[in-house]
Design a protein around this motif. Sequence first.
Motif: not given
Length: 392
Positions: A176-180, A209-211, A314-324, A147-152
Amino acid sequence: MKTAGRIHPVYAQMERTVFDRMSALAREHGAINLGQGFPDGPPVPALIEAASRALHERSNQYPPGAGLIELREAICGYYARRQGVALAPGQVTVTSGATEALAAAVFAFVKPGDEVILFQPAYDAYAPLVVRAGGTPVSIPLSPPHFRYPAEALEAAITPRTRVVMLNDPLNPAGTVASHEELAAIAQACTAHDLIAICDEVWEDVRFDSLAHRSLMAFPGMAERTVKIGSAGKIFGLTGWKIGWMIAAGDLATAIARAHQFLTYATAVPLQWAVAEGLALPDAVLDGQRAAWAAARGRLKAGLTEAGFVVLSNAATWFLNVDLTASGISLCDREFSARAVTEAGVASVPVSALYQGDAAPGHLVRFCFTKPLDVLDEAVSRLARFREALIG
């Protein structure tokens, strides 16, 4: 009485939110509710005691529209301590939850004809709020599993009509957590094109995870063009309290406060007193709560993995996602969620319900893990049997 033509088109054909629908199904079928996000564990006792004390000892009448000064000062102190962000109480407006803050911010800045960039998946209130304000949502889909944010894609989506970028970091439902680097690119686009950023940061202190959290507001040129939205409900796991806030500077702060005064004007004052006390609690109290949530995250992930489900990181929130699909399940996410609640007795949320347009992946389901460990174990047992029945 016929109502055709009398109802605003935004609401005429609108369904109930997916969270409300899945929770209703869970109640109807006696299912374990891992769909709607809320903790089932006991709250921090000091907060309940503070709320009770405020009911008996403090005023129960209207507070100032912007919120109790004590709470606004506590919010500033909290961010200075936890994130190193220097704020003044005059920048803070207390709201009836973060959803009201989102509405106030959208209504303050979006005019008919304006375009608002939304990253998908997104909290399902975003697009209806933009449309109700007369704006046009412009969606940029984010792709699993990262789920990365695409700058382009962001740069390509900006037009002369673009007014606002809405950002949810950490990201629900992905966790997920956005990178710097991703945040810096978004900040660069906002400053280059003179855009306002509405930043939904309600999960800022539900991170693992210490983020550490870094707000878009802290990037160069963003302090004067950002609305930062927070939530006591997420910080303390007290979602029903509906105490949120929005933070901005200068004319942005004035505008959102004006929008707020004609939405709810003010919110429950005893709970404001309690949240003010809660934000001043020692960091060890909050860190202990995070550790308990992290343990529940690990328990659910390990159980689902052992049962044959492929769980995204996952690195944040109260949720896990499963890939069916990766889990060997051919059902789409909506069919899986509908059948799991009735046949397995476990409620989930199909991630495609949180996308606008045609870019939604159809193979991800979201589970909330902030539940007692024995409840998670039972949910895993039911889901394991359900998966075995599906794949034969």
